[in-house]
Scaffold this motif. Structure first.
Motif, mmCIF file in Angstrom:
data_model
loop_
_atom_site.group_PDB
_atom_site.id
_atom_site.type_symbol
_atom_site.label_atom_id
_atom_site.label_comp_id
_atom_site.label_asym_id
_atom_site.label_seq_id
_atom_site.Cartn_x
_atom_site.Cartn_y
_atom_site.Cartn_z
ATOM 1 N N ASN A 189 40.190 18.256 13.230
ATOM 2 C CA ASN A 189 40.291 17.172 12.238
ATOM 3 C C ASN A 189 40.242 17.720 10.822
ATOM 4 O O ASN A 189 40.976 17.262 9.940
ATOM 5 C CB ASN A 189 39.164 16.155 12.450
ATOM 6 C CG ASN A 189 39.317 15.362 13.737
ATOM 7 O OD1 ASN A 189 40.422 15.244 14.266
ATOM 8 N ND2 ASN A 189 38.218 14.826 14.251
ATOM 9 N N GLU A 192 43.540 19.155 9.791
ATOM 10 C CA GLU A 192 44.498 18.113 9.420
ATOM 11 C C GLU A 192 44.148 17.506 8.067
ATOM 12 O O GLU A 192 45.038 17.137 7.296
ATOM 13 C CB GLU A 192 44.535 17.035 10.506
ATOM 14 C CG GLU A 192 45.204 17.491 11.796
ATOM 15 C CD GLU A 192 46.585 18.084 11.555
ATOM 16 O OE1 GLU A 192 47.448 17.388 10.984
ATOM 17 O OE2 GLU A 192 46.793 19.265 11.909
ATOM 18 N N LYS A 195 45.768 18.800 4.810
ATOM 19 C CA LYS A 195 47.051 18.260 4.340
ATOM 20 C C LYS A 195 46.814 17.167 3.300
ATOM 21 O O LYS A 195 47.493 17.106 2.273
ATOM 22 C CB LYS A 195 47.839 17.681 5.517
ATOM 23 C CG LYS A 195 48.341 18.684 6.532
ATOM 24 C CD LYS A 195 49.104 17.942 7.629
ATOM 25 C CE LYS A 195 49.613 18.853 8.702
ATOM 26 N NZ LYS A 195 50.316 18.103 9.776
ATOM 27 N N ARG A 240 43.848 25.789 5.914
ATOM 28 C CA ARG A 240 44.407 25.197 7.135
ATOM 29 C C ARG A 240 45.024 26.274 8.016
ATOM 30 O O ARG A 240 44.814 26.297 9.238
ATOM 31 C CB ARG A 240 45.453 24.140 6.781
ATOM 32 C CG ARG A 240 46.042 23.450 8.010
ATOM 33 C CD ARG A 240 46.917 22.264 7.609
ATOM 34 N NE ARG A 240 47.397 21.579 8.796
ATOM 35 C CZ ARG A 240 48.526 21.896 9.425
ATOM 36 N NH1 ARG A 240 49.282 22.891 8.966
ATOM 37 N NH2 ARG A 240 48.905 21.241 10.506
#
Length: 337
Positions: A189, A192, A195, A240
């Motif tokens: 999570n 993500e 982003k 990320r």
């Protein structure tokens, strides 16, 4: 009937005008945010230029910063998403009796990202090329924190003649998240969320709200630098990419066949992190983490395990003196002081 139709048309016009006004305000705020962020980025680089050298390594421009001019050379490898600024106190003190090299991995700090692959082999190959290009000669004493402890082991495996000793600071255990599914889901999570953070950073929102996310262990000046440099869009891409590569890095470390016979100091935190928000048992997580630190120390012929009693995971910020003293001790062991 006609009056009702007229009222509906009037209401629709009002709604339309309000909608257009709201969209216009949002677009105006977005444009202001874009202008603010671009201006803030330029101002940040003017106020806080890279203190070291910017060196082209393949597709990336990497920042490398050294202090001191004595042998040996101590190379510091930061943890996931972390960069050279975290090591200011350690670098300042250790540079009194050694050359201390910190650097920013691709996309972090003052480095730019071109090559997005963040496998362990990619990271250490870039570091090796960076050290060679800038003329820092080994064998090195490596200090690796968290994920940096895994990168350090990979470096020692691939370039064994270049490593004189290792200080592994609260190294993240390979496959640790696989042991705790809730943690693995949380990391997925977070990856993500990067982003979203990158998108919001384009409008200056992350920069404005970043103050509370900076570790209190930084000096006041370092907090300002961190807020200015550390929350740009490229940083979130880099974090990320590093998070997405964690499983592959784990497998690379587990596949290591041999490491050089050098002295090793393993330093583990003394204050557990609170994992209850993930629905995890703090005791189980802590036991697993500490078992790995002991296992890691036991895997080397000449090693010791130290506990940073007053620190959580970020030992270089909360109890830097234990790393500084360990570096001195290792230099004495190697007859390098």
């Amino acid at each position: 009937m006609r009056d009702t139709k007229t009222k509906k048309q009037k209401a629709m016009r009002i709604i339309k005008n309000i909608t257009i006004s709201l969209i216009s305000i949002i677009l105006l705020l977005a444009i202001i945010g874009l202008i603010y962020e671009r201006s803030a980025q330029k101002q940040a680089l003017n106020e806080y230029p890279a203190p070291g050298k910017l060196v082209q390594v393949d597709e990336n421009t990497l920042h490398i910063h050294s202090k001191g001019n004595k042998k040996p050379t101590v190379v510091i490898e930061s943890g996931l998403g972390s960069w050279s600024l975290s090591w200011d106190e350690v670098q300042k003190e250790v540079s009194k009796y050694a050359t201390v090299v910190t650097y920013d991995r691709a996309g972090l700090g003052w480095s730019t990202e071109g090559h997005t692959s963040r496998t362990g082999d990619q990271v250490i190959t870039e570091l090796n090329a960076l050290l060679k290009k800038t003329g820092y000669e080994g064998p090195y004493i490596f200090i690796g924190h968290s994920m940096g402890g895994l990168y350090t082991q990979l470096y020692a495996s691939k370039y064994p003649d270049e490593v004189a000793g290792m200080i592994l600071v609260d190294t993240r255990p390979p496959n640790f998240e696989n042991e705790f599914p809730e943690m693995k889901e949380n990391y997925a999570n977070q990856a993500e969320q990067m982003k979203l953070y990158k998108f919001l950073s384009n409008f200056g929102i992350v920069r404005l709200l970043s103050g509370g996310a900076i570790h209190p262990g930084y000096s006041e000046e370092s907090k300002l630098i961190n807020q200015a440099i550390g929350f740009q869009g490229a940083s979130f891409d880099a974090i990320r990419n590093e998070m997405l590569a964690m499983d592959e890095v784990d497998q690379e470390v587990l596949a290591i066949e041999s490491l050089p016979d050098v002295p090793v100091i393993v330093i583990s935190h003394g204050i557990p992190e609170d994992m209850s928000e993930m629905g995890l048992s703090n005791d189980q997580v802590e036991q697993s983490w500490q078992m790995y630190q002991q296992k890691l120390a036991d895997s080397f012929k000449v090693s010791q395990l130290l506990i940073a009693e007053d620190s959580r995971h970020n030992i270089m910020l909360e109890q830097p003196e234990i790393i500084i003293e360990s570096t001195k001790e290792m230099m004495e062991q190697l007859n390098l002081q």
